[in-house]
Design a protein around this motif. Structure first.
Motif, PDB file in Angstrom:
ATOM      1  N   UNK A  10      -0.311  17.274   3.220  1.00 33.39           N
ATOM      2  CA  UNK A  10      -1.360  16.267   3.339  1.00 33.39           C
ATOM      3  C   UNK A  10      -2.087  16.045   2.014  1.00 33.39           C
ATOM      4  N   UNK A  11      -2.813  14.941   1.958  1.00 33.32           N
ATOM      5  CA  UNK A  11      -3.632  14.643   0.794  1.00 33.32           C
ATOM      6  C   UNK A  11      -4.952  15.395   0.915  1.00 33.32           C
ATOM      7  N   UNK A  12      -5.473  15.836  -0.213  1.00 35.14           N
ATOM      8  CA  UNK A  12      -6.751  16.518  -0.232  1.00 35.14           C
ATOM      9  C   UNK A  12      -7.909  15.535  -0.182  1.00 35.14           C
ATOM     10  N   UNK A  13      -9.112  16.080  -0.032  1.00 35.65           N
ATOM     11  CA  UNK A  13     -10.311  15.261   0.104  1.00 35.65           C
ATOM     12  C   UNK A  13     -10.559  14.390  -1.124  1.00 35.65           C
ATOM     13  N   UNK A  73      -0.552  -1.032   4.397  1.00 34.79           N
ATOM     14  CA  UNK A  73      -1.179  -0.569   5.638  1.00 34.79           C
ATOM     15  C   UNK A  73      -0.232  -0.731   6.828  1.00 34.79           C
ATOM     16  N   UNK A  74       0.487  -1.844   6.862  1.00 30.60           N
ATOM     17  CA  UNK A  74       1.445  -2.070   7.954  1.00 30.60           C
ATOM     18  C   UNK A  74       2.555  -1.018   7.929  1.00 30.60           C
ATOM     19  N   UNK A  75       3.028  -0.674   6.736  1.00 32.04           N
ATOM     20  CA  UNK A  75       4.059   0.363   6.629  1.00 32.04           C
ATOM     21  C   UNK A  75       3.533   1.705   7.132  1.00 32.04           C
ATOM     22  N   UNK A  76       2.277   2.017   6.811  1.00 27.79           N
ATOM     23  CA  UNK A  76       1.684   3.269   7.304  1.00 27.79           C
ATOM     24  C   UNK A  76       1.599   3.260   8.830  1.00 27.79           C
ATOM     25  N   UNK A  77       1.249   2.107   9.403  1.00 27.59           N
ATOM     26  CA  UNK A  77       1.185   2.001  10.868  1.00 27.59           C
ATOM     27  C   UNK A  77       2.567   2.111  11.504  1.00 27.59           C
ATOM     28  N   UNK A  78       3.586   1.544  10.859  1.00 27.22           N
ATOM     29  CA  UNK A  78       4.957   1.687  11.366  1.00 27.22           C
ATOM     30  C   UNK A  78       5.359   3.158  11.353  1.00 27.22           C
ATOM     31  N   UNK A  79       5.038   3.844  10.273  1.00 26.06           N
ATOM     32  CA  UNK A  79       5.325   5.276  10.221  1.00 26.06           C
ATOM     33  C   UNK A  79       4.638   6.000  11.375  1.00 26.06           C
ATOM     34  N   UNK A  80       3.399   5.627  11.642  1.00 31.41           N
ATOM     35  CA  UNK A  80       2.618   6.323  12.662  1.00 31.41           C
ATOM     36  C   UNK A  80       3.081   5.968  14.076  1.00 31.41           C
ATOM     37  N   UNK A  81       3.258   4.677  14.352  1.00 28.32           N
ATOM     38  CA  UNK A  81       3.541   4.223  15.718  1.00 28.32           C
ATOM     39  C   UNK A  81       5.026   4.216  16.082  1.00 28.32           C
ATOM     40  N   UNK A  82       5.886   3.909  15.113  1.00 29.65           N
ATOM     41  CA  UNK A  82       7.315   3.798  15.402  1.00 29.65           C
ATOM     42  C   UNK A  82       8.041   5.103  15.083  1.00 29.65           C
ATOM     43  N   UNK A  83       7.876   5.582  13.869  1.00 28.84           N
ATOM     44  CA  UNK A  83       8.591   6.798  13.454  1.00 28.84           C
ATOM     45  C   UNK A  83       7.886   8.070  13.895  1.00 28.84           C
ATOM     46  N   UNK A  84       6.603   7.935  14.244  1.00 30.06           N
ATOM     47  CA  UNK A  84       5.796   9.064  14.706  1.00 30.06           C
ATOM     48  C   UNK A  84       5.793  10.238  13.729  1.00 30.06           C
ATOM     49  N   UNK A  85       5.698   9.899  12.442  1.00 27.84           N
ATOM     50  CA  UNK A  85       5.575  10.959  11.438  1.00 27.84           C
ATOM     51  C   UNK A  85       4.120  11.020  10.965  1.00 27.84           C
ATOM     52  N   UNK A  86       3.834  11.823   9.963  1.00 31.14           N
ATOM     53  CA  UNK A  86       2.462  12.077   9.524  1.00 31.14           C
ATOM     54  C   UNK A  86       2.064  11.283   8.271  1.00 31.14           C
ATOM     55  N   UNK A  87       2.805  10.259   7.930  1.00 24.97           N
ATOM     56  CA  UNK A  87       2.508   9.500   6.715  1.00 24.97           C
ATOM     57  C   UNK A  87       1.084   8.981   6.710  1.00 24.97           C
ATOM     58  N   UNK A  88       0.643   8.364   7.780  1.00 21.49           N
ATOM     59  CA  UNK A  88      -0.719   7.831   7.866  1.00 21.49           C
ATOM     60  C   UNK A  88      -1.740   8.948   8.031  1.00 21.49           C
ATOM     61  N   UNK A  89      -1.486   9.864   8.941  1.00 16.69           N
ATOM     62  CA  UNK A  89      -2.452  10.909   9.291  1.00 16.69           C
ATOM     63  C   UNK A  89      -2.813  11.761   8.092  1.00 16.69           C
ATOM     64  N   UNK A  90      -1.887  12.004   7.224  1.00 15.84           N
ATOM     65  CA  UNK A  90      -2.191  12.901   6.091  1.00 15.84           C
ATOM     66  C   UNK A  90      -3.109  12.260   5.045  1.00 15.84           C
ATOM     67  N   UNK A  91      -3.370  10.943   5.152  1.00 14.53           N
ATOM     68  CA  UNK A  91      -4.329  10.301   4.259  1.00 14.53           C
ATOM     69  C   UNK A  91      -5.677  10.054   4.959  1.00 14.53           C
ATOM     70  N   UNK A  92      -5.774  10.357   6.240  1.00 13.81           N
ATOM     71  CA  UNK A  92      -7.012  10.138   6.972  1.00 13.81           C
ATOM     72  C   UNK A  92      -7.952  11.322   6.831  1.00 13.81           C
ATOM     73  N   UNK A  93      -9.198  11.065   6.440  1.00 14.62           N
ATOM     74  CA  UNK A  93     -10.170  12.158   6.354  1.00 14.62           C
ATOM     75  C   UNK A  93     -10.406  12.789   7.722  1.00 14.62           C
ATOM     76  N   UNK A  94     -10.544  14.079   7.732  1.00 15.94           N
ATOM     77  CA  UNK A  94     -10.863  14.795   8.963  1.00 15.94           C
ATOM     78  C   UNK A  94      -9.678  15.105   9.859  1.00 15.94           C
ATOM     79  N   UNK A  95      -8.488  14.598   9.537  1.00 11.20           N
ATOM     80  CA  UNK A  95      -7.327  14.894  10.380  1.00 11.20           C
ATOM     81  C   UNK A  95      -6.851  16.317  10.098  1.00 11.20           C
ATOM     82  N   UNK A  96      -6.234  16.889  11.088  1.00 14.83           N
ATOM     83  CA  UNK A  96      -5.761  18.279  10.977  1.00 14.83           C
ATOM     84  C   UNK A  96      -4.464  18.353  10.182  1.00 14.83           C
ATOM     85  N   UNK A  97      -4.252  19.491   9.540  1.00 15.60           N
ATOM     86  CA  UNK A  97      -3.047  19.687   8.728  1.00 15.60           C
ATOM     87  C   UNK A  97      -1.802  19.742   9.575  1.00 15.60           C
TER      88      UNK A  97
END
Length: 189
Positions: free
Chosen positions: A9-12, A165-189
């Protein structure tokens, strides 16, 4: 709170630089598009000042972000279903080109705005601290051409950011990987 990037994940700090740039780009774009709708006088002057300041901050943040990427490299790309496809290399190349394009536009749009300010014969206020006088005499035709370029680049930046942003959403909703989540503040590792 994890300040530095990890393999997952990305750091703060990287998140702060990313989301602050997003907010400043949107703010500058909205004021650039609708600033003329503000009442003439102090309201419109303030809108232009905020627009210009946001652009200058975008340049500073982009440079800081690129330096930060050298000091604290990004996590590796998430594995997706594209890894199994024949054209996975093309998709990866497209993602790299899109990121490169974003960085170029994050600098080019404000630089074009600075050139526009100077082409109008106006000085450039640096955060209200220093005023840089225009190095040129006012040239309306040149200013109009630069304004069109500034607007075109700004729209291109918003379009490319929307694609990002659309590519990040595709990763999140279609591929169900952590591409988007790892850039969101407060998300778990």
């Amino acid at each position: 709170m994890q300040l530095l990037n990890s393999p997952t994940r990305y750091g703060a700090i990287a998140q702060f630089l990313h989301w602050t740039a997003v907010a400043l780009v949107v703010l500058a774009w909205v004021l650039g598009m609708f600033g003329d709708e503000l009442p003439k006088g102090s309201s419109r002057d303030l809108g232009l000042y905020v627009h210009t300041t946001a652009g200058l901050l975008v340049i500073a943040l982009t440079i800081l972000r690129l330096l930060w990427r050298l000091a604290d490299p990004s996590p590796p790309a998430e594995k997706t279903r594209f890894g199994e496809w024949l054209f996975a290399d093309w998709v990866g190349l497209g993602a790299k080109l899109a990121h490169f394009g974003l960085y170029v536009l994050l600098v080019a749009v404000p630089v074009a705005g600075i050139v526009l300010q100077f082409a109008r014969g106006d000085g450039l206020s640096i955060f209200g601290i220093v005023e840089i006088a225009s190095p040129w005499v006012r040239d309306r035709a040149f200013a109009e051409s630069v304004k069109e370029i500034h607007e075109l680049l700004a729209h291109g930046l918003l379009a490319l950011a929307g694609l990002h942003a659309a590519a990040a959403l595709v990763h999140h909703c279609v591929f169900r990987d952590r591409t988007l989540v790892r850039m969101l503040p407060g998300s778990k590792a």
